[in-house]
Design an enzyme around this catalytic site. Structure first.
Site, short mmCIF file in Angstrom:
data_model
loop_
_atom_site.label_atom_id
_atom_site.label_comp_id
_atom_site.label_asym_id
_atom_site.label_seq_id
_atom_site.Cartn_x
_atom_site.Cartn_y
_atom_site.Cartn_z
N GLU A 4 6.80 -3.36 7.54
CA GLU A 4 5.35 -3.59 7.36
C GLU A 4 5.04 -4.96 6.76
O GLU A 4 3.96 -5.51 6.96
CB GLU A 4 4.78 -2.55 6.37
CG GLU A 4 4.64 -1.16 6.90
CD GLU A 4 4.17 -0.20 5.80
OE1 GLU A 4 3.76 0.91 6.15
OE2 GLU A 4 4.21 -0.54 4.60
N HIS A 10 11.09 -0.84 1.71
CA HIS A 10 11.28 0.59 1.50
C HIS A 10 11.92 1.22 2.72
O HIS A 10 11.70 0.80 3.84
CB HIS A 10 9.99 1.31 1.11
CG HIS A 10 8.83 1.18 2.06
ND1 HIS A 10 8.23 -0.01 2.39
CD2 HIS A 10 8.12 2.13 2.73
CE1 HIS A 10 7.21 0.21 3.20
NE2 HIS A 10 7.13 1.50 3.45
N HIS A 59 -1.16 4.86 9.54
CA HIS A 59 0.05 5.69 9.49
C HIS A 59 -0.18 6.99 10.26
O HIS A 59 -0.06 8.09 9.72
CB HIS A 59 0.42 5.97 8.03
CG HIS A 59 0.59 4.73 7.21
ND1 HIS A 59 -0.49 3.99 6.75
CD2 HIS A 59 1.69 4.07 6.78
CE1 HIS A 59 -0.04 2.94 6.07
NE2 HIS A 59 1.27 2.97 6.08
N HIS A 114 0.87 -1.18 0.00
CA HIS A 114 0.00 0.00 0.00
C HIS A 114 0.90 1.23 0.00
O HIS A 114 1.99 1.20 0.54
CB HIS A 114 -0.96 -0.01 1.21
CG HIS A 114 -0.29 -0.03 2.55
ND1 HIS A 114 -0.61 -0.91 3.55
CD2 HIS A 114 0.71 0.72 3.06
CE1 HIS A 114 0.14 -0.69 4.61
NE2 HIS A 114 0.95 0.28 4.35
#
Lengths: 119, 275
Positions: free
Chosen positions: B238, B191, B59, B12
């Site tokens: 994540e 990431h 988040h 996502h």
């Protein structure tokens, strides 16, 4: 305090130069993060844009935190306990996106980062 | 009887939502990502689920660090959209499924997982970035969201997420009504959003992770959070949420579809598994 510092240092070593967002950092950066979180409302974004420093002081930020935002010192914000996700909200309010924030935190300008990525 | 008919692992990212809203589905460099979702959507159209159970992370949009839960379950009849800082997207609120969600709450707590129960839960790009790629945005399929803290350390271990998946599977199996459920694990893949290694991806690890999610999830669940961060970045951690999806599906799964692209700062993975 020593124990806390040691634990933080150990996590920082995981990724060279990364600021792993621990509860210790979260506590230290709480006022700045809370201010950034308030920018999730368009009314607050407008008030922030009118006078960033006054808005931040009103949200309980320290002079050092006000200065970090005034100078767009993204690396400094991370060092003082800001969460990257909340820095993105400050960025959204001042018109700066992730690539520039990330590059600054790596000690580069956006142009330098993009040039490095192209190689 | 309810049944977990399959699972979807998906990355996502806010940028996916921005590109979708701007209609950039066919434009490079977005096209390989968006076209990768087409077979997943076709599978959903074929198997006709009537519930999405989505393990994701917030988040700092629904929750702030004044009260940041390790696990949080959305039991409301609808789920609103959070303003992430640049205004809301033109999407309607999502329907929930309170009856299933309350069953899940009872079952998880009896199974020694204790989520914070949320009658109101605003969703962010952790759910809304990829969902329009998989279903019409009139949201005919209700969503039960389960948020996991993967951003304020200490965060739960990979093993904890895998075991959570087992508890989700048992909750689904014990639900007395007929319900065909697809379980989602979202986030990642690799990431690094800040610091000296900003923008670093690990394509080899992303693909190894997707391989082993099919064949060796127990092995993946034994890796430490530090190992996940070393391989995939501090934000890439994540990806442990995919283990909750995998854990809910039981031992034997069949891969329906897989896609991987990495045009920007994040490795974007998509994996569709059928039970």
């Amino acid at each position: 305090m020593d124990e806390i510092s040691t634990r933080e240092a150990a996590l920082d070593e995981v990724i060279s130069g990364a600021y792993v967002f621990t509860v210790e950092r979260s506590a230290r950066g709480y006022a700045l993060n809370k201010m950034a979180n308030s920018l999730s409302s368009s009314d607050n974004r407008a008030r922030f844009s009118e006078d960033e420093a006054a808005y931040m002081r009103g949200m309980g930020c320290s002079p050092e935190q006000v200065d970090l935002v005034a100078r767009r010192d993204w690396k400094g914000m991370l060092e003082s306990g800001a969460s990257i996700y909340l820095m993105l909200k400050i960025g959204a309010a001042v018109g700066v996106a992730l690539p520039e924030i990330g590059a600054h935190s790596a000690g580069m300008t956006l142009a330098e980062y993009q040039a490095r990525k192209a190689h | 009887m309810a049944i977990a008919i399959g699972g979807i692992g998906t990355s996502h990212a806010p940028t996916i939502g921005v590109a979708w809203d701007r209609g950039q589905q066919q434009e490079p460099p977005w096209a390989p990502l968006f076209s990768g979702y087409v077979p997943a959507r076709a599978w959903l159209d074929e198997v006709k689920p009537d519930l999405f159970l989505i393990v994701y992370n917030d988040h700092v949009n629904q929750f702030f660090f004044d009260t940041y839960p390790t696990f949080a379950l959305g039991v409301g009849a609808t789920h609103g959209q959070a303003d992430e800082g640049w205004g809301k997207r033109p999407l309607p609120d999502l329907p929930g499924d309170p009856d299933f969600a309350w069953h899940l709450a009872h079952s998880l707590v009896a199974d020694e997982f204790d989520p914070t129960i949320c009658q109101e839960m605003k969703l962010d790009h952790g759910v809304l970035s990829f969902l329009p790629l998989l279903t019409d945005t009139d949201w005919k399929v209700p969503v039960v969201p389960l948020a996991v803290n993967v951003i304020q350390h200490p965060i739960p271990t990979a093993r904890r997420l895998y075991r959570l998946g087992g508890a989700l599977g048992r909750a689904i199996a014990s639900y007395p009504k007929n319900k065909r459920i697809v379980v989602f694990g979202t986030g990642g893949l690799t990431h690094q959003l800040h610091g000296a290694q900003f923008g670093t991806k690990n394509v080899d690890w992303d693909n190894e992770f997707m391989d082993r999610l099919e064949t060796d999830p127990a092995g993946l669940s034994e890796l430490s959070i530090q190992e996940y961060m070393e391989r995939g970045g501090t934000e890439g951690v994540e990806m442990i949420m995919w283990l909750a999806m995998r854990g809910a599906l039981g031992e034997n799964v069949r891969r329906v579809h897989r896609n991987y692209t990495a045009p920007f700062t994040t490795g974007y993975g998509l994996l569709v598994l059928e039970t």
